[in-house]
Design an enzyme around this catalytic site. Structure first.
Site, PDB file in Angstrom:
ATOM      1  N   GLU A 115       0.846  -1.200   0.000  1.00  0.00           N
ATOM      2  CA  GLU A 115       0.000   0.000   0.000  1.00  0.00           C
ATOM      3  C   GLU A 115       0.880   1.249   0.000  1.00  0.00           C
ATOM      4  OE1 GLU A 115      -2.297  -0.215   3.593  1.00  0.00           O
ATOM      5  OE2 GLU A 115      -2.966  -2.247   3.151  1.00  0.00           O
ATOM      6  N   LYS A 136       2.417   4.475   1.478  1.00  0.00           N
ATOM      7  CA  LYS A 136       2.634   4.989   2.832  1.00  0.00           C
ATOM      8  C   LYS A 136       2.297   6.483   2.779  1.00  0.00           C
ATOM      9  CE  LYS A 136       5.724   4.827   6.726  1.00  0.00           C
ATOM     10  NZ  LYS A 136       5.527   6.186   7.171  1.00  0.00           N
ATOM     11  N   ASP A 161       1.779  10.196   3.752  1.00  0.00           N
ATOM     12  CA  ASP A 161       2.557  11.034   4.660  1.00  0.00           C
ATOM     13  C   ASP A 161       1.636  11.981   5.429  1.00  0.00           C
ATOM     14  OD1 ASP A 161       4.843  11.683   5.874  1.00  0.00           O
ATOM     15  OD2 ASP A 161       5.735  12.780   4.213  1.00  0.00           O
ATOM     16  N   TYR A 167      -6.840   2.268   6.369  1.00  0.00           N
ATOM     17  CA  TYR A 167      -6.126   1.063   5.916  1.00  0.00           C
ATOM     18  C   TYR A 167      -6.126  -0.078   6.924  1.00  0.00           C
ATOM     19  CZ  TYR A 167      -2.556   3.967   8.211  1.00  0.00           C
ATOM     20  OH  TYR A 167      -1.886   4.761   9.077  1.00  0.00           O
ATOM     21  N   LYS A 198      10.973   2.909   2.618  1.00  0.00           N
ATOM     22  CA  LYS A 198      10.995   4.370   2.509  1.00  0.00           C
ATOM     23  C   LYS A 198      11.682   4.778   1.205  1.00  0.00           C
ATOM     24  CE  LYS A 198       9.708   6.717   5.933  1.00  0.00           C
ATOM     25  NZ  LYS A 198      10.339   7.087   7.083  1.00  0.00           N
ATOM     26  N   CYS A 255      13.400  46.046 -12.966  1.00  0.00           N
ATOM     27  CA  CYS A 255      13.066  44.773 -13.629  1.00  0.00           C
ATOM     28  C   CYS A 255      14.306  44.260 -14.375  1.00  0.00           C
ATOM     29  CB  CYS A 255      11.912  44.992 -14.600  1.00  0.00           C
ATOM     30  SG  CYS A 255      11.639  43.577 -15.677  1.00  0.00           S
ATOM     31  N   CYS A 288      13.276  44.681 -18.445  1.00  0.00           N
ATOM     32  CA  CYS A 288      13.058  45.961 -19.132  1.00  0.00           C
ATOM     33  C   CYS A 288      13.705  47.134 -18.412  1.00  0.00           C
ATOM     34  CB  CYS A 288      11.566  46.206 -19.316  1.00  0.00           C
ATOM     35  SG  CYS A 288      10.720  46.514 -17.763  1.00  0.00           S
ATOM     36  N   CYS A 302       6.730  43.718 -11.939  1.00  0.00           N
ATOM     37  CA  CYS A 302       7.072  44.661 -12.992  1.00  0.00           C
ATOM     38  C   CYS A 302       5.730  45.060 -13.583  1.00  0.00           C
ATOM     39  CB  CYS A 302       7.948  43.997 -14.060  1.00  0.00           C
ATOM     40  SG  CYS A 302       8.116  45.054 -15.502  1.00  0.00           S
ATOM     41  N   CYS A 339       6.594  45.201 -20.999  1.00  0.00           N
ATOM     42  CA  CYS A 339       7.825  44.482 -20.663  1.00  0.00           C
ATOM     43  C   CYS A 339       7.879  43.191 -21.484  1.00  0.00           C
ATOM     44  CB  CYS A 339       7.857  44.163 -19.165  1.00  0.00           C
ATOM     45  SG  CYS A 339       9.239  43.108 -18.730  1.00  0.00           S
TER      46      CYS A 339
HETATM   47  S1  IVH Z   1      -0.133   0.280   8.822  1.00  0.00           S
HETATM   48  C1  IVH Z   1       0.727  -1.792  12.751  1.00  0.00           C
HETATM   49  N1  IVH Z   1      -0.457   1.370   6.452  1.00  0.00           N
HETATM   50  O1  IVH Z   1       3.051   5.067   8.797  1.00  0.00           O
HETATM   51  C2  IVH Z   1       0.761  -1.112  11.458  1.00  0.00           C
HETATM   52  N2  IVH Z   1       0.566   2.679   8.143  1.00  0.00           N
HETATM   53  O2  IVH Z   1       5.671   4.660  10.018  1.00  0.00           O
HETATM   54  C3  IVH Z   1       0.102   0.176  11.474  1.00  0.00           C
HETATM   55  N3  IVH Z   1       1.105   4.963   7.452  1.00  0.00           N
HETATM   56  O3  IVH Z   1       1.939   4.764  12.105  1.00  0.00           O
HETATM   57  C4  IVH Z   1       0.317   1.037  10.328  1.00  0.00           C
HETATM   58  N4  IVH Z   1       0.343   4.801   5.402  1.00  0.00           N
HETATM   59  O4  IVH Z   1       0.748   6.491  10.564  1.00  0.00           O
HETATM   60  C5  IVH Z   1       0.009   1.529   7.698  1.00  0.00           C
HETATM   61  N5  IVH Z   1      -0.874   2.215   4.337  1.00  0.00           N
HETATM   62  C6  IVH Z   1      -0.418   2.386   5.567  1.00  0.00           C
HETATM   63  C7  IVH Z   1       0.154   3.599   5.996  1.00  0.00           C
HETATM   64  C8  IVH Z   1       0.642   3.702   7.297  1.00  0.00           C
HETATM   65  C9  IVH Z   1       0.901   5.601   6.300  1.00  0.00           C
HETATM   66  C10 IVH Z   1       1.738   5.559   8.640  1.00  0.00           C
HETATM   67  C11 IVH Z   1       1.032   5.260   9.947  1.00  0.00           C
HETATM   68  C12 IVH Z   1       2.044   4.504  10.762  1.00  0.00           C
HETATM   69  C13 IVH Z   1       3.325   5.017  10.169  1.00  0.00           C
HETATM   70  C14 IVH Z   1       4.483   4.104  10.455  1.00  0.00           C
END
Ligand code: IVH
Length: 674
Positions: free
Chosen positions: A114, A116, A118, A223, A311, A405, A408, A423, A428
């Site tokens: 999945e 991740k 942010d 998720y 990561k 500027c 010009c 400007c 210009c």
């Molecule tokens: S699963 C026990 N799935 O990443 C597992 N976490 O660095 C629980 N996060 O605390 C997390 N996308 O805040 C999971 N698809 C995803 C995620 C995800 C972002 C975050 C989440 C977690 C942190 C860990």
């Protein structure tokens, strides 16, 4: 020797605790993710080699966060764990190897990979189909009660069609577009912009005043289904589908992988796609699909062993700022840019980064020759985040804003209360060249043959002195044919493309005008909402502000664009030349409509029609449009992201019509044509 190791362990403990505090409590961090992870990995390694020196409250033993004292505390029914990290294919192989070892030989398993996301994690508890509690992760055991704030996130369902008690977890995030809009407002108000989507999401969710959360337009992806077997679910992939069916937003980029090769391919796929996603992701989460295997594979103190996070390589990097140069945009805006020692960030080489404006540079105390941290986020132009002050040396030179500027040489001007210098010389060349190239570009009026090189040539030759002159280029047919490198055929094609562009959809023209803040998408939204140029030009601030995806800054920019005499003149000329300015929606018959004499409330956004147009359309067939739901309401039309009006309609059992039914009914009655 041992003393040195103990000292290092103590230093790492202190540093990581400080960074955790900055990250989780202050929503800003003074180190890059890369540096943080490097220190954490070093500490884990030292503690493994010298367990006798491991401190009882080591950051390796806790989930990173901690809870704030300002919110009520909530003990999680099931702890909210964190994830271990892996950084390359080799570490993924090792992770997979550990799984194999934990399971017996014949045990088959799959992975679900999945995005991740942010943002920051959230847990949502539903009882009898109603959202009753929302909490942050906190320290993993105790979180913060942010229920009131969760009610102000549109994409979190407040009611679901499922009566059994349910807990789901996911990530609250801020889209890149929302972040940019929010930061533009913050900069205008002389507030520090958020460094990234995650900090902005965290700062917006962990607010004691829930109305701030509402203003910030947060989103969510779910998720995790807590206690899945209770709901008859035994696989992670099925859990995602189950939550989706219940109406939870679930990220669509999830894939079942049968082996590490599949995982590598998915990481490659997402790595390529990452820059084009409307939200920030910082990696890929790998999870075992078979939930029943979780107990066998087990847990460490802070993370499960059945999942890990790959990561992506860091998007932040340090490099030297060699010089500051200025560019002039098509709106006349003057931007200082950093010339950098080339550096690779997220797969591309960065040589230049924006410094936005004079205030941005002065607030961050950026000097020429400084070592700076730069960041590339999504499709956004790379920017300088901060200076590494400890590395400043004698060669550092003060920055000084220019007063003329660079193109010009006319004096430049700073609007009151605004950070940008402009400007304002309408002639210009920088402005003209850029505005014409933009007007003719593919996504705007799509005039083939009028790219930057030709525009430059025609401007230099004096054939084009304004955007409208494009349509008079045919008067110079003879001169054009005598220009070096211009064939008869290519001129004929160009003139034909210019003529053809007159019939373009209005949204292409609206985008082509180069209204500050108005991109391709906003242009579409505006035309959807107002149908004709005349109505758009006359839109009030109130009408513009009412449009869901148009923020305050954008509304302000659009409103003011259409109050400038020279812009009105240009549109008038283009109208006289015969460009498509949109059509008024046709007169509708008042009699016999399904909607006639009904008291109707519209909530949420509709993708096929704007709110104002829909309201006018319904009023034209004698519907009574009102803004709040009461017992007297005969019908509630529900679009995307409906507000509390939807819940109220459900509670009062008022008939509800969704977007598809509404569209169908309008088509049936021929009130709309497509
Ligand atoms: S699963 C026990 N799935 O990443 C597992 N976490 O660095 C629980 N996060 O605390 C997390 N996308 O805040 C999971 N698809 C995803 C995620 C995800 C972002 C975050 C989440 C977690 C942190 C860990």
């Amino acid at each position: 020797m041992d003393n040195k190791i103990l000292e290092r362990i103590q230093t790492l403990n202190q540093l990581l605790k400080r960074y955790n505090y900055e990250y989780y409590q202050l929503n800003e961090s003074s180190v890059s993710d890369q540096e943080y992870n490097r220190l954490m990995d070093e500490l884990i390694e030292l503690e493994t080699l010298y367990p006798q020196y491991k401190l009882p409250d080591s950051p390796t033993q806790h989930v990173g966060g901690s809870y704030s004292n300002e919110f009520n505390k909530i003990k999680h029914a099931v702890p909210m764990l964190s994830l271990s990290n892996v950084y390359d294919e080799n570490e993924i192989e090792q992770f997979n190897h550990r799984i194999e070892e934990a399971l017996s030989l014949h045990q088959k398993y799959q992975y679900v990979c999945e995005c991740k996301i942010d943002g920051l994690s959230i847990s949502l508890v539903y009882k009898q189909g109603h959202l009753v509690q929302a909490s942050t992760r906190g320290d993993g055991v105790i979180g913060e009660d942010i229920t009131a704030n969760a009610f102000n996130i549109d994409s979190i369902p407040k009611n679901i069609d499922y009566l059994q008690d349910l807990e789901v977890r996911g990530e609250v995030y801020m889209s890149i577009e929302t972040l940019n809009q929010l930061n533009a407002i913050r900069m205008k108000n002389h507030e520090t912009p958020f460094a990234n989507c995650r900090n902005a999401a965290s700062g917006s969710l962990r607010q004691l005043d829930p109305s701030i959360t509402k203003e910030r337009h947060l989103d969510v992806f779910l998720y995790t289904l807590v206690d899945p077997t209770k709901h008859g679910i035994h696989k992670q992939y099925d859990a995602l589908q189950f939550m989706k069916k219940l109406g939870f937003p679930v990220n669509k980029e999830a894939k079942i992988c049968n082996n590490v090769q599949d995982i590598f391919a998915f990481i490659q796929y997402l790595g390529d796609k990452r820059e084009h996603l409307p939200y920030d992701i910082d990696g890929v989460v790998l999870k075992i699909n078979e939930l029943d295997l979780y107990e066998t594979i087990g847990y460490t103190a802070k993370a499960p062993k059945w999942a890990t996070a790959y990561k992506f390589p860091p998007k932040e990097m340090t490099t030297r700022l060699l010089d500051i140069v200025f560019t002039v945009g098509r709106t006349g805006r003057i931007t200082p840019n950093a010339v950098l020692e080339p550096v690779k960030v997220a797969g591309s080489t960065i040589r230049k980064a924006t410094l936005h404006n004079e205030d941005f540079i002065l607030e961050r105390d950026i000097k020429i020759n400084d070592i700076v941290v730069i960041r590339k986020a999504g499709d956004v132009i790379p920017e300088v985040v901060r200076v590494v002050k400890e590395r400043r040396d004698q060669s550092a030179k003060d920055f000084k804003m220019i007063d003329r500027c660079p193109i010009c040489n006319e004096p430049i001007y700073r609007e009151e209360d605004k950070a940008a210098h402009l400007c304002i010389n309408i002639d210009c060349p920088a402005r003209l060249l850029e505005s014409i190239t933009h007007f003719a570009s593919r996504k705007a009026m799509d005039i083939d043959g009028l790219g930057e090189a030709n525009v430059k040539l025609f401007v230099e030759q004096g054939f084009i002195k304004s955007v409208a002159d494009i349509y008079h280029l045919k008067d110079f047919e003879y001169e054009l044919k005598h220009l070096p490198g211009m064939g008869e055929k290519s001129i004929a094609n160009l003139l034909q493309a210019i003529e053809k562009s007159k019939n373009n959809a209005l949204e292409k023209l609206v985008f082509g005008l180069g209204i500050p803040e108005v991109g391709e998408k906003t242009a579409k939204i505006l035309v959807n909402e107002f149908s004709t140029m005349d109505r758009l030009m006359n839109a009030t601030m109130e009408q513009l502000n009412e449009i869901y995806s148009i923020g305050e800054i954008m509304a302000d920019a659009i409103y003011h664009y259409f109050r400038e005499q020279k812009n009105l003149q240009l549109i008038e000329t283009l109208k006289e030349i015969g460009l498509n300015m949109g059509q008024e929606t046709s007169q509708r018959s008042v009699k016999d409509s399904f909607f006639s004499n009904k008291t109707i409330v519209l909530t949420g956004t509709l993708s096929f029609i704007g709110r104002i147009e829909a309201t006018e359309l319904l009023e034209s067939v004698n519907a009574k449009m009102t803004s709040s739901v009461s017992k007297k309401t005969s019908l509630v039309i529900v679009g995307n992201n409906p507000g509390s009006k939807y819940d109220k309609a459900l509670a009062l059992q008022i008939p509800i019509m969704d977007e598809e039914e509404f569209h169908h009914q309008l088509m049936e009655e021929k009130l709309i044509l497509f």
